[in-house]
Design an enzyme around this catalytic site. Structure first.
Site, mmCIF file in Angstrom:
data_model
loop_
_atom_site.group_PDB
_atom_site.id
_atom_site.type_symbol
_atom_site.label_atom_id
_atom_site.label_comp_id
_atom_site.label_asym_id
_atom_site.label_seq_id
_atom_site.Cartn_x
_atom_site.Cartn_y
_atom_site.Cartn_z
ATOM 1 N N LYS A 53 19.709 58.286 133.726
ATOM 2 C CA LYS A 53 19.491 56.864 133.455
ATOM 3 C C LYS A 53 20.089 56.007 134.571
ATOM 4 C CE LYS A 53 19.167 57.615 128.508
ATOM 5 N NZ LYS A 53 19.805 57.654 127.186
ATOM 6 N N GLN A 97 25.322 55.994 124.510
ATOM 7 C CA GLN A 97 24.638 57.290 124.484
ATOM 8 C C GLN A 97 24.928 58.025 123.168
ATOM 9 O OE1 GLN A 97 22.394 58.523 126.791
ATOM 10 N NE2 GLN A 97 22.089 60.175 125.330
ATOM 11 N N ASP A 120 18.054 49.860 123.483
ATOM 12 C CA ASP A 120 17.679 51.115 122.815
ATOM 13 C C ASP A 120 16.934 50.836 121.499
ATOM 14 O OD1 ASP A 120 17.906 53.645 123.804
ATOM 15 O OD2 ASP A 120 20.028 53.900 123.295
#
Ligand code: NDP
Length: 284
Positions: A53, A97, A120
């Protein structure tokens, strides 16, 4: 018959090229999108995802900050960092994460991320907006799956779509997106009584369960489009939730693992980050 292979890597590269151009345009207007990624602990797969990422953000010209915190970081420290990032205007998007170590309440942390920076799409506000069909940040993997289906030219309206898996991250949002596109959607899970009977009815089959090769070719309707979300380590390689060798003989199109859904997830994260920056600058 051998199915067409849906090349997620190539489609993701197209998306990333578009993001790169958009970032360059925004920079000319004095806007620099910024993504902050928080990694707690040292799960090897998560470390790789975060590295990818970071690399992809930089490659797109997005300002990237990665916070690698030790596994024993207390929850209040993670919440404090999220609060700080929420307040910084140069950070457009924040990603924690998944998964985090067991002593941290992941849901509480997701809830602490400002919905405007929740690239997200895991905040309840964004998940709720997705449910009622309002503009929101759509979780990256489901958004990538829809993009792949569109790119492949799959008609969804009126088609029977079966989603195997009901997580908040993949299964449920992908089912909502398919529903919003007028598919007739069935969601299966670990208590589904006759999984094969359900999957065999699918024109479009999305599998996200985290069980290597669980869906075999004989569970797939001839001519179906199959999206395999699973990523499972097996003998030093990665395999999907679908048994590719038998499925490829039955389906009309299928995503490989790796090189299918995975690259799309990162591409959509970049796209969500750019959209966050645009909205925060009042451009949308
Ligand atoms: P979760 O573990 O959160 O959810 C798994 C879901 O599958 C649950 O709803 C569970 O049912 C269901 N399930 C488990 N076993 C079976 C079974 N035998 N039959 C039917 N349903 C079953 O997983 P995620 O949604 O987070 O991820 C799924 C997979 O996708 C994993 O392999 C993950 O690594 C991968 N993934 C890949 C991404 C990518 O970018 N390529 C991104 C995100 C995930 P129940 O609810 O009843 O327990």
């Amino acid at each position: 018959m051998s199915a067409r292979i849906i090349d997620g890597k190539a489609v993701a590269e197209e998306v990333r090229a578009g993001v790169r151009e958009e970032v360059a345009r925004l920079k000319q207007q004095g806007i620099l999108p910024g993504l902050a990624v928080i990694l707690v602990g040292d799960d090897p797969a998560s470390k790789t995802y975060v590295r990818n990422k970071e690399r992809a953000s930089k490659d797109a010209g997005i300002h990237s900050e990665v916070y690698r915190l030790p596994a024993d970081t207390p929850e209040h420290e993670v919440l404090r960092l999220i609060g700080e990032l929420n307040a910084r205007p140069e950070i457009s998007g924040i990603l924690l994460q998944h998964p985090v170590p067991g002593h941290i309440d992941e849901r509480r942390c997701f809830d602490a991320i400002s919905p405007e920076k929740d690239v997200d799409g895991f905040h309840p506000v964004n998940q709720g907006r997705l449910l009622i069909g309002e503009r929101c940040f759509v979780p990256c993997t489901p958004r990538g799956i829809l993009h792949l289906l569109d790119h492949t030219g799959v008609e969804l309206k009126g088609k029977r779509a079966v989603v195997v898996g009901r997580s908040n991250i993949v299964g449920k949002p992908v089912a909502l997106l398919l529903l919003s596109r007028h598919a007739t959607v069935t969601i299966c899970h670990s208590r589904t009584q006759d999984l094969a009977a359900e999957t065999r009815a699918a024109d479009v089959l999305v599998v996200a369960i985290g069980k290597a090769r669980a869906v075999r070719g004989d569970m797939i309707k001839p001519g179906a489009v199959v999206i395999d979300v699973g990523v499972n380590p097996e003998d030093g390689k990665l395999v999907g939730d679908v048994d590719f060798e038998s499925a490829v003989e039955v389906a009309s199109a299928i995503t490989p693992v790796p090189g299918g859904v995975g690259p799309m997830t990162i591409a959509m994260l970049l796209q969500n980050t750019v959209e966050a920056a645009r909205r925060q600058a009042g451009l949308e």
